[in-house]
Design a protein around this motif. Structure first.
Motif, PDB file in Angstrom:
ATOM      1  N   LYS A 219       0.748  -1.382  -0.146  1.00  0.00           N
ATOM      2  CA  LYS A 219      -0.217  -0.076   0.052  1.00  0.00           C
ATOM      3  C   LYS A 219       0.810   1.217  -0.043  1.00  0.00           C
ATOM      4  O   LYS A 219       0.413   2.291  -0.132  1.00  0.00           O
ATOM      5  CB  LYS A 219      -0.969  -0.014   1.194  1.00  0.00           C
ATOM      6  N   ARG A 220       2.058   1.019   0.203  1.00  0.00           N
ATOM      7  CA  ARG A 220       3.098   2.434   0.115  1.00  0.00           C
ATOM      8  C   ARG A 220       4.500   1.809  -0.586  1.00  0.00           C
ATOM      9  O   ARG A 220       5.249   0.941   0.165  1.00  0.00           O
ATOM     10  CB  ARG A 220       3.153   2.828   1.487  1.00  0.00           C
ATOM     11  N   THR A 221       4.620   2.271  -1.514  1.00  0.00           N
ATOM     12  CA  THR A 221       5.921   1.946  -2.291  1.00  0.00           C
ATOM     13  C   THR A 221       6.258   2.833  -2.944  1.00  0.00           C
ATOM     14  O   THR A 221       5.785   4.023  -3.607  1.00  0.00           O
ATOM     15  CB  THR A 221       5.648   0.698  -3.298  1.00  0.00           C
ATOM     16  N   THR A 222       7.933   2.884  -3.358  1.00  0.00           N
ATOM     17  CA  THR A 222       8.326   3.605  -4.478  1.00  0.00           C
ATOM     18  C   THR A 222       7.791   3.271  -5.684  1.00  0.00           C
ATOM     19  O   THR A 222       8.056   4.347  -6.676  1.00  0.00           O
ATOM     20  CB  THR A 222       9.906   3.578  -4.120  1.00  0.00           C
ATOM     21  N   GLY A 223       7.494   2.098  -6.110  1.00  0.00           N
ATOM     22  CA  GLY A 223       6.984   1.911  -7.295  1.00  0.00           C
ATOM     23  C   GLY A 223       7.925   1.153  -8.423  1.00  0.00           C
ATOM     24  O   GLY A 223       7.679   0.534  -9.262  1.00  0.00           O
ATOM     25  N   TYR A 224       9.143   1.376  -8.162  1.00  0.00           N
ATOM     26  CA  TYR A 224      10.132   0.924  -9.186  1.00  0.00           C
ATOM     27  C   TYR A 224      11.436   0.377  -8.405  1.00  0.00           C
ATOM     28  O   TYR A 224      11.729   1.045  -7.083  1.00  0.00           O
ATOM     29  CB  TYR A 224      10.830   2.134  -9.882  1.00  0.00           C
ATOM     30  N   TRP A 225      12.018  -0.682  -8.944  1.00  0.00           N
ATOM     31  CA  TRP A 225      13.095  -1.415  -8.080  1.00  0.00           C
ATOM     32  C   TRP A 225      14.318  -0.559  -7.717  1.00  0.00           C
ATOM     33  O   TRP A 225      14.736  -0.510  -6.630  1.00  0.00           O
ATOM     34  CB  TRP A 225      13.524  -2.583  -8.974  1.00  0.00           C
ATOM     35  N   SER A 226      14.945   0.114  -8.549  1.00  0.00           N
ATOM     36  CA  SER A 226      15.931   1.075  -8.396  1.00  0.00           C
ATOM     37  C   SER A 226      15.640   2.219  -7.414  1.00  0.00           C
ATOM     38  O   SER A 226      16.461   2.674  -6.640  1.00  0.00           O
ATOM     39  CB  SER A 226      16.728   1.540  -9.587  1.00  0.00           C
ATOM     40  N   HIS A 227      14.444   2.374  -7.492  1.00  0.00           N
ATOM     41  CA  HIS A 227      13.947   3.636  -6.491  1.00  0.00           C
ATOM     42  C   HIS A 227      13.822   2.955  -5.016  1.00  0.00           C
ATOM     43  O   HIS A 227      14.425   3.807  -4.019  1.00  0.00           O
ATOM     44  CB  HIS A 227      12.650   4.242  -7.028  1.00  0.00           C
ATOM     45  N   SER A 228      13.524   1.796  -4.976  1.00  0.00           N
ATOM     46  CA  SER A 228      13.471   1.071  -3.650  1.00  0.00           C
ATOM     47  C   SER A 228      14.796   0.896  -3.082  1.00  0.00           C
ATOM     48  O   SER A 228      14.952   1.281  -2.028  1.00  0.00           O
ATOM     49  CB  SER A 228      12.999  -0.158  -3.699  1.00  0.00           C
ATOM     50  N   ILE A 229      15.887   0.783  -3.837  1.00  0.00           N
ATOM     51  CA  ILE A 229      17.212   0.730  -3.460  1.00  0.00           C
ATOM     52  C   ILE A 229      17.742   2.043  -3.150  1.00  0.00           C
ATOM     53  O   ILE A 229      18.320   2.241  -2.077  1.00  0.00           O
ATOM     54  CB  ILE A 229      18.028   0.169  -4.693  1.00  0.00           C
ATOM     55  N   GLN A 230      17.402   3.106  -3.725  1.00  0.00           N
ATOM     56  CA  GLN A 230      17.734   4.501  -3.489  1.00  0.00           C
ATOM     57  C   GLN A 230      17.099   4.675  -2.026  1.00  0.00           C
ATOM     58  O   GLN A 230      17.743   5.333  -1.272  1.00  0.00           O
ATOM     59  CB  GLN A 230      17.209   5.597  -4.338  1.00  0.00           C
ATOM     60  N   LEU A 232      16.405   2.676   0.318  1.00  0.00           N
ATOM     61  CA  LEU A 232      17.085   1.982   1.295  1.00  0.00           C
ATOM     62  C   LEU A 232      18.243   2.716   1.698  1.00  0.00           C
ATOM     63  O   LEU A 232      18.781   3.008   2.928  1.00  0.00           O
ATOM     64  CB  LEU A 232      17.340   0.342   1.054  1.00  0.00           C
ATOM     65  N   PHE A 233      19.006   3.330   0.732  1.00  0.00           N
ATOM     66  CA  PHE A 233      20.397   3.729   1.097  1.00  0.00           C
ATOM     67  C   PHE A 233      20.088   5.202   1.848  1.00  0.00           C
ATOM     68  O   PHE A 233      20.827   5.465   2.681  1.00  0.00           O
ATOM     69  CB  PHE A 233      21.128   4.221  -0.140  1.00  0.00           C
ATOM     70  N   ALA A 234      18.892   5.804   1.436  1.00  0.00           N
ATOM     71  CA  ALA A 234      18.584   7.097   2.244  1.00  0.00           C
ATOM     72  C   ALA A 234      18.029   6.881   3.794  1.00  0.00           C
ATOM     73  O   ALA A 234      18.507   7.555   4.331  1.00  0.00           O
ATOM     74  CB  ALA A 234      17.207   7.620   1.570  1.00  0.00           C
ATOM     75  N   GLN A 235      17.702   5.511   4.084  1.00  0.00           N
ATOM     76  CA  GLN A 235      17.154   5.360   5.454  1.00  0.00           C
ATOM     77  C   GLN A 235      18.588   5.134   6.100  1.00  0.00           C
ATOM     78  O   GLN A 235      18.401   5.383   7.369  1.00  0.00           O
ATOM     79  CB  GLN A 235      16.444   4.066   5.263  1.00  0.00           C
ATOM     80  N   TYR A 236      19.371   4.450   5.585  1.00  0.00           N
ATOM     81  CA  TYR A 236      20.724   3.938   6.348  1.00  0.00           C
ATOM     82  C   TYR A 236      21.841   4.950   6.381  1.00  0.00           C
ATOM     83  O   TYR A 236      23.019   4.781   6.856  1.00  0.00           O
ATOM     84  CB  TYR A 236      21.168   2.652   5.800  1.00  0.00           C
ATOM     85  N   MET A 237      21.639   5.994   5.673  1.00  0.00           N
ATOM     86  CA  MET A 237      22.927   7.168   5.770  1.00  0.00           C
ATOM     87  C   MET A 237      22.312   8.400   6.472  1.00  0.00           C
ATOM     88  O   MET A 237      21.196   8.583   6.779  1.00  0.00           O
ATOM     89  CB  MET A 237      23.243   7.484   4.382  1.00  0.00           C
ATOM     90  N   PRO A 238      23.337   9.124   7.059  1.00  0.00           N
ATOM     91  CA  PRO A 238      22.697  10.166   7.776  1.00  0.00           C
ATOM     92  C   PRO A 238      22.010  11.154   6.956  1.00  0.00           C
ATOM     93  O   PRO A 238      22.117  11.518   5.741  1.00  0.00           O
ATOM     94  CB  PRO A 238      24.266  10.910   8.323  1.00  0.00           C
ATOM     95  N   GLU A 239      21.021  11.924   7.590  1.00  0.00           N
ATOM     96  CA  GLU A 239      20.080  12.704   6.940  1.00  0.00           C
ATOM     97  C   GLU A 239      20.848  13.797   6.188  1.00  0.00           C
ATOM     98  O   GLU A 239      20.536  14.200   5.031  1.00  0.00           O
ATOM     99  CB  GLU A 239      19.013  13.287   7.977  1.00  0.00           C
ATOM    100  N   TRP A 240      21.748  14.481   6.943  1.00  0.00           N
ATOM    101  CA  TRP A 240      22.307  15.794   6.442  1.00  0.00           C
ATOM    102  C   TRP A 240      23.234  15.383   5.262  1.00  0.00           C
ATOM    103  O   TRP A 240      23.185  16.023   4.122  1.00  0.00           O
ATOM    104  CB  TRP A 240      23.511  16.158   7.459  1.00  0.00           C
ATOM    105  N   LEU A 241      23.571  13.976   5.126  1.00  0.00           N
ATOM    106  CA  LEU A 241      24.322  13.553   3.809  1.00  0.00           C
ATOM    107  C   LEU A 241      23.660  13.386   2.638  1.00  0.00           C
ATOM    108  O   LEU A 241      23.647  13.826   1.598  1.00  0.00           O
ATOM    109  CB  LEU A 241      25.354  12.178   3.871  1.00  0.00           C
ATOM    110  N   TRP A 242      22.280  12.838   2.923  1.00  0.00           N
ATOM    111  CA  TRP A 242      21.332  12.650   1.690  1.00  0.00           C
ATOM    112  C   TRP A 242      20.756  14.214   1.465  1.00  0.00           C
ATOM    113  O   TRP A 242      20.567  14.136   0.127  1.00  0.00           O
ATOM    114  CB  TRP A 242      20.002  11.978   2.524  1.00  0.00           C
ATOM    115  N   VAL A 243      20.342  14.941   2.387  1.00  0.00           N
ATOM    116  CA  VAL A 243      19.941  16.305   1.925  1.00  0.00           C
ATOM    117  C   VAL A 243      21.071  17.007   1.176  1.00  0.00           C
ATOM    118  O   VAL A 243      20.619  17.615   0.122  1.00  0.00           O
ATOM    119  CB  VAL A 243      19.600  17.044   3.197  1.00  0.00           C
ATOM    120  N   TRP A 244      22.296  17.052   1.448  1.00  0.00           N
ATOM    121  CA  TRP A 244      23.360  17.700   0.622  1.00  0.00           C
ATOM    122  C   TRP A 244      23.377  17.011  -0.673  1.00  0.00           C
ATOM    123  O   TRP A 244      23.565  17.750  -1.660  1.00  0.00           O
ATOM    124  CB  TRP A 244      24.774  17.301   1.636  1.00  0.00           C
TER     125      TRP A 244
END
Length: 262
Positions: A219-230, A232-244
């Protein structure tokens, strides 16, 4: 004499270290347990995330397509349906035999897209002209247009979609929230890297084809396989690094888009 003094100092330090280690042994064991628990928890989370990635985006490709009409009914509602992901999503649902109700604020574009979908996929289409920035006044016309339709699928914004899914799941209505990353729409510069990396940045048509395969599964998805991988990376890296990184990408895309203007 200096050598003896140095040896004595080393021995004294070693004895001091042994005494400190002995007195702190229980704390070291406690910290080790905390570290082991944290590592195990993170490992399980990563395994579950990758299992979800495979279940959502690869397993559905190996089995026959789900009968969405049988599962959800004849009609689907798609908002923002005249361009980009919204239009591609409406076309993908229509290709599976669903009748489509298109919602957007531009009546001329809605009529054009509705006719195109009806002629191409031989399904029924209907349109609702609504500008969601106008507030509550738009809901009565929407309610009136939908009251006699067997609606089974809705697509709206994230938190609103999740709330609707919990409220209406028991009534056979599936509300899916899409959280896409970059998609190569007509708003992106033709020469940008977004158009050169289709596996990373899909076209709206490719994106919708993959996203529709997750209906009934998530019921909640990125919709595309490579977006899901991205994601996952966003979840496990520091927020400041992702925002940068996101800010650098956005500035680059804006610069490219402006350079393409006449």
């Amino acid at each position: 004499m200096l050598r003896l003094a140095a040896m004595a100092a080393v021995d004294s330090f070693y004895l001091l270290y042994r005494e400190i280690a002995r007195s702190c042994n229980c704390y070291v064991e406690a910290l080790a347990l905390v570290g082991a628990w944290y590592t195990a928890r993170k490992s399980i989370t990563v395994i579950c995330d990758f299992y979800s990635l495979i279940r959502l985006h690869f397993v559905p490709r190996l089995v026959s397509r789900a009968d969405l009409i049988k599962q959800y009914g004849r009609w689907a509602v798609v908002s923002g349906a005249t361009d980009g992901i919204g239009r591609a999503y409406a076309e993908e649902l229509a290709s599976r035999g669903l009748n489509i109700i298109l919602i957007s604020r531009n009546q001329e574009k809605l009529q054009m897209v509705a006719k195109d979908i009806a002629d191409t996929y031989k399904v029924e289409t209907d349109i609702i002209v609504a500008d969601f920035s106008n507030g509550r006044e738009i809901y009565d016309p929407i309610r009136e247009a939908l009251k006699d339709k067997d609606i089974g699928i809705l697509a709206y914004l994230d938190h609103f979609s999740r709330a609707l899914q919990y409220e209406y799941a028991s009534k056979g209505i599936f509300v899916q929230s899409l959280i896409p990353f970059c998609v190569a729409t007509h708003m992106t510069a033709p020469g940008s890297f977004l158009h050169k990396c289709p596996w990373l940045v899909p076209s709206p048509k490719v994106y919708a084809h993959h996203a529709v395969s997750t209906l009934g599964i998530s019921k909640r998805t990125t919709g595309y396989w490579s977006h899901s991988i991205q994601f996952l990376f966003a979840q496990y890296m520091p927020e400041w690094l992702w925002v940068w990184g996101a800010n650098i990408l956005n500035r680059s895309l804006r610069k490219e888009a402006l350079s393409c203007k006449p």
